[in-house]
Motif scaffolding. Structure first.
Motif, mmCIF file in Angstrom:
data_model
loop_
_atom_site.group_PDB
_atom_site.id
_atom_site.type_symbol
_atom_site.label_atom_id
_atom_site.label_comp_id
_atom_site.label_asym_id
_atom_site.label_seq_id
_atom_site.Cartn_x
_atom_site.Cartn_y
_atom_site.Cartn_z
ATOM 1 N N ASP A 1 0.843 -1.182 0.000
ATOM 2 C CA ASP A 1 0.000 0.000 0.000
ATOM 3 C C ASP A 1 0.887 1.244 0.000
ATOM 4 O O ASP A 1 1.681 1.443 0.924
ATOM 5 C CB ASP A 1 -0.878 -0.037 1.258
ATOM 6 N N PRO A 2 0.775 2.108 -1.027
ATOM 7 C CA PRO A 2 1.662 3.280 -1.087
ATOM 8 C C PRO A 2 1.527 4.189 0.130
ATOM 9 O O PRO A 2 2.487 4.867 0.506
ATOM 10 C CB PRO A 2 1.220 3.990 -2.366
ATOM 11 N N ARG A 3 0.362 4.203 0.757
ATOM 12 C CA ARG A 3 0.192 5.057 1.931
ATOM 13 C C ARG A 3 1.105 4.613 3.063
ATOM 14 O O ARG A 3 1.717 5.408 3.762
ATOM 15 C CB ARG A 3 -1.264 5.027 2.406
ATOM 16 N N VAL A 4 1.200 3.289 3.202
ATOM 17 C CA VAL A 4 2.058 2.751 4.261
ATOM 18 C C VAL A 4 3.513 3.056 3.942
ATOM 19 O O VAL A 4 4.305 3.405 4.817
ATOM 20 C CB VAL A 4 1.824 1.228 4.404
ATOM 21 N N ILE A 5 3.854 2.945 2.656
ATOM 22 C CA ILE A 5 5.237 3.228 2.239
ATOM 23 C C ILE A 5 5.586 4.687 2.556
ATOM 24 O O ILE A 5 6.652 4.992 3.113
ATOM 25 C CB ILE A 5 5.398 2.983 0.726
ATOM 26 N N LEU A 6 4.673 5.583 2.232
ATOM 27 C CA LEU A 6 4.952 6.995 2.474
ATOM 28 C C LEU A 6 5.092 7.254 3.977
ATOM 29 O O LEU A 6 5.984 7.997 4.407
ATOM 30 C CB LEU A 6 3.840 7.864 1.870
ATOM 31 N N LEU A 7 4.236 6.628 4.734
ATOM 32 C CA LEU A 7 4.297 6.775 6.188
ATOM 33 C C LEU A 7 5.662 6.325 6.693
ATOM 34 O O LEU A 7 6.320 7.006 7.492
ATOM 35 C CB LEU A 7 3.188 5.936 6.823
ATOM 36 N N LEU A 8 6.106 5.180 6.186
ATOM 37 C CA LEU A 8 7.418 4.658 6.585
ATOM 38 C C LEU A 8 8.527 5.589 6.136
ATOM 39 O O LEU A 8 9.494 5.824 6.862
ATOM 40 C CB LEU A 8 7.637 3.270 5.978
ATOM 41 N N LEU A 9 8.392 6.137 4.922
ATOM 42 C CA LEU A 9 9.405 7.046 4.382
ATOM 43 C C LEU A 9 9.558 8.249 5.310
ATOM 44 O O LEU A 9 10.674 8.670 5.651
ATOM 45 C CB LEU A 9 8.997 7.482 2.968
ATOM 46 N N LEU A 10 8.413 8.818 5.720
ATOM 47 C CA LEU A 10 8.449 9.983 6.602
ATOM 48 C C LEU A 10 9.073 9.622 7.948
ATOM 49 O O LEU A 10 9.903 10.359 8.483
ATOM 50 C CB LEU A 10 7.024 10.523 6.812
ATOM 51 N N LEU A 11 8.708 8.479 8.447
ATOM 52 C CA LEU A 11 9.214 8.028 9.742
ATOM 53 C C LEU A 11 10.728 7.835 9.698
ATOM 54 O O LEU A 11 11.477 8.313 10.560
ATOM 55 C CB LEU A 11 8.519 6.700 10.068
ATOM 56 N N VAL A 12 11.172 7.142 8.639
ATOM 57 C CA VAL A 12 12.602 6.832 8.507
ATOM 58 C C VAL A 12 13.399 8.115 8.304
ATOM 59 O O VAL A 12 14.479 8.301 8.887
ATOM 60 C CB VAL A 12 12.804 5.833 7.342
ATOM 61 N N THR A 13 12.873 9.031 7.502
ATOM 62 C CA THR A 13 13.572 10.303 7.298
ATOM 63 C C THR A 13 13.684 11.044 8.627
ATOM 64 O O THR A 13 14.740 11.589 8.958
ATOM 65 C CB THR A 13 12.819 11.177 6.279
ATOM 66 N N LEU B 1 25.424 6.668 12.031
ATOM 67 C CA LEU B 1 24.272 5.776 11.891
ATOM 68 C C LEU B 1 23.154 6.387 11.053
ATOM 69 O O LEU B 1 22.280 5.667 10.559
ATOM 70 C CB LEU B 1 23.719 5.397 13.277
ATOM 71 N N SER B 2 23.162 7.704 10.915
ATOM 72 C CA SER B 2 22.106 8.311 10.093
ATOM 73 C C SER B 2 22.254 7.903 8.633
ATOM 74 O O SER B 2 21.287 7.913 7.873
ATOM 75 C CB SER B 2 22.126 9.834 10.235
ATOM 76 N N ILE B 3 23.488 7.495 8.236
ATOM 77 C CA ILE B 3 23.705 7.163 6.816
ATOM 78 C C ILE B 3 22.873 5.951 6.373
ATOM 79 O O ILE B 3 22.107 6.056 5.414
ATOM 80 C CB ILE B 3 25.216 6.969 6.538
ATOM 81 N N PRO B 4 22.957 4.766 7.060
ATOM 82 C CA PRO B 4 22.083 3.666 6.628
ATOM 83 C C PRO B 4 20.600 4.027 6.711
ATOM 84 O O PRO B 4 19.793 3.538 5.911
ATOM 85 C CB PRO B 4 22.434 2.525 7.591
ATOM 86 N N MET B 5 20.260 4.884 7.643
ATOM 87 C CA MET B 5 18.846 5.280 7.761
ATOM 88 C C MET B 5 18.408 6.072 6.531
ATOM 89 O O MET B 5 17.309 5.869 6.013
ATOM 90 C CB MET B 5 18.688 6.116 9.034
ATOM 91 N N PHE B 6 19.298 6.970 6.076
ATOM 92 C CA PHE B 6 18.977 7.715 4.853
ATOM 93 C C PHE B 6 18.884 6.757 3.665
ATOM 94 O O PHE B 6 18.036 6.917 2.782
ATOM 95 C CB PHE B 6 20.041 8.796 4.590
ATOM 96 N N LEU B 7 19.774 5.749 3.660
ATOM 97 C CA LEU B 7 19.715 4.762 2.571
ATOM 98 C C LEU B 7 18.373 4.031 2.586
ATOM 99 O O LEU B 7 17.772 3.789 1.540
ATOM 100 C CB LEU B 7 20.858 3.745 2.724
ATOM 101 N N THR B 8 17.910 3.698 3.783
ATOM 102 C CA THR B 8 16.591 3.053 3.890
ATOM 103 C C THR B 8 15.511 3.961 3.321
ATOM 104 O O THR B 8 14.600 3.521 2.613
ATOM 105 C CB THR B 8 16.282 2.720 5.360
ATOM 106 N N ALA B 9 15.628 5.286 3.621
ATOM 107 C CA ALA B 9 14.651 6.244 3.113
ATOM 108 C C ALA B 9 14.667 6.253 1.585
ATOM 109 O O ALA B 9 13.610 6.262 0.942
ATOM 110 C CB ALA B 9 14.962 7.639 3.652
ATOM 111 N N ILE B 10 15.883 6.203 1.008
ATOM 112 C CA ILE B 10 15.974 6.198 -0.459
ATOM 113 C C ILE B 10 15.309 4.945 -1.023
ATOM 114 O O ILE B 10 14.564 5.006 -2.000
ATOM 115 C CB ILE B 10 17.457 6.293 -0.892
ATOM 116 N N ALA B 11 15.563 3.807 -0.368
ATOM 117 C CA ALA B 11 14.953 2.556 -0.824
ATOM 118 C C ALA B 11 13.427 2.645 -0.781
ATOM 119 O O ALA B 11 12.726 2.215 -1.703
ATOM 120 C CB ALA B 11 15.428 1.403 0.033
ATOM 121 N N LEU B 12 12.900 3.249 0.282
ATOM 122 C CA LEU B 12 11.446 3.377 0.404
ATOM 123 C C LEU B 12 10.898 4.317 -0.671
ATOM 124 O O LEU B 12 9.832 4.070 -1.243
ATOM 125 C CB LEU B 12 11.075 3.877 1.802
ATOM 126 N N ALA B 13 11.654 5.380 -0.962
ATOM 127 C CA ALA B 13 11.222 6.302 -2.016
ATOM 128 C C ALA B 13 11.162 5.566 -3.351
ATOM 129 O O ALA B 13 10.256 5.778 -4.163
ATOM 130 C CB ALA B 13 12.192 7.486 -2.097
#
Lengths: 205, 684
Positions: B371-383, B488-500
């Motif tokens: 569900d794209p809504r969940v993805i966006l929610l996760l993206l915001l959270l991870v960022t 540690l923020s670097i892998p987190m940003f990478l996760t954000a990119i993956a979610l995007a």
């Protein structure tokens, strides 16, 4: 030769220990499993003692309608007499457990044989089902033929009309008579395996 | 299961043994048989079905077409009017009866076998059709066998073929008990005395109590137990072979009570199913499977700790525990809170998945990421987490920061929940087998597996929390921690990119850009919050803004126009099949595509995924104004069954194409192609 001894030894071991350990059911062309069993007179009969002769095994339950079909019509006795005339050893075996339908003790069995004018070389009692299970006997009648070389050459039904109707005997192919004729003529048994039909053998639970 | 049934049967038999023992064998008939015709006035040129309605006495059984180790199948000898012919007897799925090592395939309960009579077209209405049959059959108890005979007859009259409603209902019931033809061909292999049968069966269709009833004699040892495994779209039955096996064999595959499929199998290679792949056999083995799967789940959860999508979150926790080493913390409480967070989220996700599956939705694990809504929610959270790690802002005012780091059981719980939620997309490669098992197991066992997954994920921290020696091995807190946090923020940003990226896959470049704009808005607000925090000011308004932006962003994602298009893959306007609706549509002069499917039919599912539900075909059908009718035969609906029988005796899949102006449909091949469908839709 050594195979005979081995299977014989295995069967004897099972017999002596009284264990119902499942022996491998002999396949067509494989050495027939040796066995010892008491006949209706109380004598011990051993299969290995008939080496050099063709042996027929017939599983029997006098109260099974399919057995009755072949005895009441005289078909089984006729087949037995013809076999005996050719020097074939015919062993009728009862694997019905005590308390089950068709189970007989020696005197009853002798009475049956004389009453039905049956012509087996011996009537064997196998109430523990050891011989029956070693051969995978499932129905009454269930027929097996062992060649003079001790190999299993036929197993299956008495004929190709799986009914309890005596009227069907006339038009049926008697697999046992046919196989015995082929063996006598030195030919391989053309129909070596058929589906047996009849009542289930009433083994001990 | 089998054992249970055996005991129940034994108890039942014991209960009825007393009155039945008084019954002398010979008092017949032990099976009462009645010959009933579906229509007493069959039309010329039609088929009429007759039923042998059979009722065995208690304790007695009649035999199936393959009686098993002993016994005889019934034999019918017909006396029919000239040119009337009778087909083969069709049998319902039989029952198993094992008596001292001999297997019998029988009916111990009332049953009906069916026969179809063909009425020649040349007969004039009103012609009398006397039908008579001599039936010879065997009935037995555990102890005795009685061959019985019955001469049954019925008088039919050529007429209009009407079927009375009660007769129809009666015959519908009989037909539902018959095994259905399983469209696809099975394969079997005999090697080293073992017989292995591979039957195509959709991976997502539930099964229980599978048993293969062979029709072809001399292939398997009837009395030998059968083991059943599941391997994707395949059921694998394994048992002891009899004979070498050659040529095609036939049989009935029973799947659960009263559901069976006629199958035909050809020799070929059949791979074994993965061990423990089936909830099958006795109840013990179900729990053994569950236990094995639970172990696998714990192990899989453990592995998840080192996955890139989880690691940064865990690092947060590690920092917190390292601080807790200062003795004033509550490491045990934190570890427990963290574990509770992880396990509860895993259980909640698992429960939601099971509930949705029970509701009929076709979902896989990690469904929440579809569900794209969940993805966006996760993206915001991870960022947000990444910006926090980078030091842009603090989750709480600096004053309360120490408190959070020290005894943040609430924070620990939330960290755990977050880790579990984000970890689910990583489960695929490690957890496939265990999750597969979870989906076919009873729900408590399935939930245990989800719980095991969470437990595995939480295990390292649980250990860290409860074993001070391990904790002492963690480095001392100090200034390095700040730097480590920024790294540690670097892998987190990478996760954000993956979610995007996932978001872009789902709702296209426009949607992704929209999502990134929302992320930017959130970042600006968080930055503003950080500046206020640095000055020691409150930022309550900022947090409200964060919430507002998140909600607005998610709402935007749900409104994405591209998402709406992606969902339009089921043929537009497909409706459930009914003969009335079909007549209505053909009367309107519309071309109609009627297809019949069932959840247990692999060929159906393949055709649907690869052809019918593709965008190209859906568009072609819509362009050609083709009406689409879908008949779902999963539960053996009787009206559908009659219709299928009329058009194709082979069962599903069945694809019918009604051209405007033509009464008779074109029966399409069982394997559809996109080009065939497009050509038909465009009227070629």
């Amino acid at each position: 030769m050594s195979k005979w001894i081995l299977t014989g030894a295995a069967a004897a071991a099972a017999f002596l220990t009284g264990a119902s350990a499942p022996l491998a059911e002999p396949a067509i062309g494989a050495p027939a499993t040796n066995f010892k069993a008491r006949d209706a007179n109380g004598n011990i009969v051993e299969l290995a003692g008939f080496r050099g002769k063709t042996v027929v095994l017939e599983w029997h339950n006098p109260r099974c309608p399919f057995v009755k079909k072949h005895y009441n019509s005289g078909n089984m006795q006729k087949t037995q007499a013809a076999a005996a005339a050719q020097g074939v050893v015919w062993l009728t075996i009862n694997s019905g457990a005590e308390g089950q339908q068709g189970h007989m003790k020696g005197p009853e069995a002798l009475q049956f044989v004389s009453g039905a004018k049956a012509k087996p070389a011996a009537y064997l009692l196998d109430p523990a089902g050891l011989v029956g299970k070693a051969y995978g006997a499932k129905t009454t009648p269930h027929m097996y033929i062992i060649s003079p070389a001790g190999k299993l050459v036929y197993r299956g039904g008495i004929d190709d009309k799986p009914t309890a109707d005596t009227a069907d005997i006339a038009s049926a192919r008697n697999h046992v008579s046919a196989a015995l004729a082929e063996i006598r003529a030195g030919k391989p048994v053309s129909v070596a395996e058929t589906r047996p039909y009849g009542c289930s053998v009433k083994y001990a639970g | 299961m089998t054992r249970l049934r055996f005991w129940m049967m034994t108890v039942l038999l014991a209960l009825i043994a007393i009155p039945a023992a008084a019954q002398k064998p010979g008092d017949g008939p032990h099976v009462r048989i009645e010959l009933v015709a579906e229509s007493d006035t069959p039309a010329p040129g039609s088929d009429v079905t007759l039923a042998f309605v059979s009722t065995p006495q208690p304790k007695w059984h009649a035999y199936w077409r393959n009686p098993g180790d002993a016994g005889i199948p019934p034999k019918a000898t017909w006396t029919l009017p000239q040119d009337v012919t009778a087909g083969e007897i069709r049998y319902p799925v039989p029952e198993r009866l094992l008596i001292v090592g001999l297997m019998n395939y029988v009916y111990e309960h009332p049953f009906a076998t069916l026969v179809t009579l063909k009425i020649p077209a040349s007969l004039a209405p009103g012609t009398a059709l006397p039908v008579s049959v001599d039936l010879a059959y065997l009935v037995c108890t555990d102890e005795v066998c009685v061959p019985e005979k019955a001469t049954l007859s019925t008088m039919l009259k050529v007429g209009d073929g009407t079927i009375a409603a009660d007769r129809r209902a009666q015959f519908d019931k009989y037909r539902t008990a018959l095994p259905r033809p399983l469209g696809s061909q099975a394969t079997y292999q005999v090697a080293n005395g073992s017989f292995r049968l591979g039957v195509p069966y959709p991976a997502d269709a539930a099964v229980s109590d599978v048993y293969f009833f062979p029709i072809t004699d001399g292939v398997v040892d009837y009395a030998a137990p059968q083991t059943v495994g599941r391997d994707g779209d395949r059921l694998v039955v394994e048992t002891k072979a009899k004979g070498a096996g050659a040529g095609p064999i036939e049989g009935v595959l029973a799947v659960g009570k009263d559901l069976g499929f006629t199958i035909r199998a050809v020799p070929g290679a059949v791979a074994a199913a993965p061990a423990g792949s089936m909830a099958q056999g006795s109840a013990d083995s179900i729990w053994l499977t569950a236990l094995a799967a639970f172990g696998g789940a714990v192990l899989g959860g453990l592995l998840l700790n080192i996955m890139p999508c989880v690691f940064p979150i865990l690092s947060l926790k590690a920092l917190s525990l390292a601080r807790a080493n200062d003795a004033e913390g509550n490491p045990r409480g934190e570890a427990l809170a963290y574990t509770a967070g992880v396990v509860l989220v895993c259980l909640a996700l698992g429960g939601a998945l099971l509930a949705l599956r029970a509701g009929g939705a076709t979902l896989g694990w990690a469904f929440q990421l579809q569900d794209p809504r969940v993805i966006l929610l996760l993206l915001l959270l991870v960022t947000g987490i990444a910006l926090n790690l980078a030091g842009l802002f603090e989750m709480l005012a600096p004053a309360s920061l120490n408190r959070l780091a020290g005894r943040g059981t609430g924070g620990s719980f939330m960290t755990g929940a977050l880790a579990a939620f984000i970890a689910t997309p990583c489960t695929g490669p490690f957890m496939g087998v265990a999750l597969g098992a979870a989906l076919v197991l009873p729900w408590p066992a399935a939930l245990a597996i989800f719980g095991g997954l969470g437990l595995g994920l939480a295990l390292p921290f649980l250990l860290l929390g409860f074993v001070p020696a391990l904790r002492r091995m963690l480095p001392k807190p100090g200034a390095w921690m700040e730097t480590f946090r920024h790294i540690l923020s670097i892998p987190m940003f990478l996760t954000a990119i993956a979610l995007a990226w996932v978001l872009g896959k789902q709702i296209g470049v426009d949607g992704m850009t929209m999502g990134l704009l929302v992320v930017l808005g959130l970042s600006i607000v968080l930055w503003a919050i950080g500046r206020r925090q640095a000055r020691g000011q409150g930022a309550r308004f900022g947090w409200v803004m964060v919430l507002a932006i998140t909600v607005a962003g998610v709402w935007l994602a749900s409104r994405s126009p591209i998402q709406a298009q992606a969902a339009a893959q089921v043929p537009a306007g497909a409706e459930p099949f009914s003969e009335a609706r079909l007549a209505e549509l053909t009367a309107q002069g519309r071309p109609v595509f009627a297809y019949f499917t069932a959840d247990w039919c692999v060929t159906c599912k393949v055709n649907e995924k690869a052809v019918i539900e593709t965008e190209a075909v859906a568009k072609a059908l819509a362009d050609g104004k083709v009406a689409v009718l879908v008949g779902d035969w999963t539960n053996g609906d009787a009206a559908l069954g009659r219709f299928i029988e009329k058009h194709n005796r082979a069962g599903v899949p069945l694809y019918l194409w009604y051209k405007p102006g033509q009464a008779e449909p074109q029966v399409l091949p069982q394997i559809l192609t996109q080009s065939l469908m497009q050509d038909l839709a465009s009227g070629k």
